[in-house]
Design an enzyme around this catalytic site. Structure first.
Site, PDB file in Angstrom:
ATOM      1  N   GLU A  75       0.876  -1.179   0.000  1.00 54.53           N
ATOM      2  CA  GLU A  75       0.000   0.000   0.000  1.00 54.53           C
ATOM      3  C   GLU A  75       0.909   1.225   0.000  1.00 54.53           C
ATOM      4  O   GLU A  75       1.207   1.769  -1.040  1.00 54.53           O
ATOM      5  CB  GLU A  75      -0.947  -0.021   1.201  1.00 54.53           C
ATOM      6  CG  GLU A  75      -1.973   1.098   1.146  1.00 54.53           C
ATOM      7  CD  GLU A  75      -2.898   1.123   2.363  1.00 54.53           C
ATOM      8  OE1 GLU A  75      -3.958   1.727   2.237  1.00 54.53           O
ATOM      9  OE2 GLU A  75      -2.537   0.578   3.419  1.00 54.53           O
ATOM     10  N   ASP A  89     -11.713  -1.848   3.370  1.00 53.18           N
ATOM     11  CA  ASP A  89     -10.688  -1.469   4.341  1.00 53.18           C
ATOM     12  C   ASP A  89     -11.391  -1.137   5.652  1.00 53.18           C
ATOM     13  O   ASP A  89     -11.630  -2.026   6.435  1.00 53.18           O
ATOM     14  CB  ASP A  89      -9.814  -0.328   3.845  1.00 53.18           C
ATOM     15  CG  ASP A  89      -8.519  -0.207   4.650  1.00 53.18           C
ATOM     16  OD1 ASP A  89      -8.218  -1.123   5.441  1.00 53.18           O
ATOM     17  OD2 ASP A  89      -7.799   0.783   4.488  1.00 53.18           O
TER      18      ASP A  89
END
Length: 200
Positions: free
Chosen positions: A67, A145
């Site tokens: 990420e 998420d």
């Protein structure tokens, strides 16, 4: 089952304690995870012992990687921690051989498009690698998420992907079947039932 999470900024002893707690509660815990700031703590090496303990006890392993850390973080998660799933993984595309490996080994890439934009892992939805990876038959899944912190829902994620990439039922089903195949299920019969529900 529950997934217990180690954090990159915590010590090896703290991660081992989380792993020991997971192992002691295998009736409720299915996996061990590693999350946290890859930028400040790029190496997963301090958590290797905890993940080895989990693997030895038969727990599954997932790691947030790729990420705000690059493709090297994804590779380390696979090689060092034995990750079976990668949370986010958007920067896997920085390494063509790693993309090939993820496809061949059916490593689930749990992509969270809105979050990936909010954290600047990608510039925009248009630049997100999810569509290209799915078309290459990578094991892409769609996640939120943090549903509340990211201000989204799974339906919202798919709606944005439909508008941006022209996704329809085929892509939705591909991602959901990928998720079912990658889920840390208690047995194959449970997985088969889940897949049958999706197909129905």
């Amino acid at each position: 089952g529950l997934i217990l999470c180690c954090l990159r900024h915590e010590t090896p002893a703290q991660s081992r304690a989380v792993a020991e707690l997971a192992v002691a509660n295998r009736d409720r815990v299915c996996a061990l995870d590693l999350a946290g700031d890859e930028g400040a703590y790029p190496s997963a090496a301090p958590h290797r012992e905890a993940f080895a303990l989990a693997a030895e006890a038969g727990l599954r392993r997932t790691v947030h990687a790729g990420e705000n850390g690059g493709a090297a973080c994804v590779k380390e998660a696979l090689d060092l921690l034995g990750a079976e799933r990668i949370g986010h993984g958007v920067r896997v595309v920085e390494d063509a051989s790693l993309v090939d490996r993820a496809i061949t080994e059916r490593v689930a890439l749990e992509m969270c498009p809105r979050s990936n934009i909010q954290t600047r892992a990608v510039r925009s939805l248009e630049a997100h690698p999810i569509d290209g990876l799915l078309r290459r038959q990578a094991c892409v899944t769609v996640s939120t998420d943090g549903r509340t912190t990211c201000g989204t829902s799974l339906s919202g994620e798919f709606e944005r992907l439909a508008r941006q990439f022209g996704w329809g039922r085929r892509e939705f089903m591909a991602c959901q079947l990928n998720a079912a195949q990658a889920a840390f299920m208690p047995n194959d019969m449970s997985r088969w039932r889940l897949i049958q529900r999706l197909m129905a």
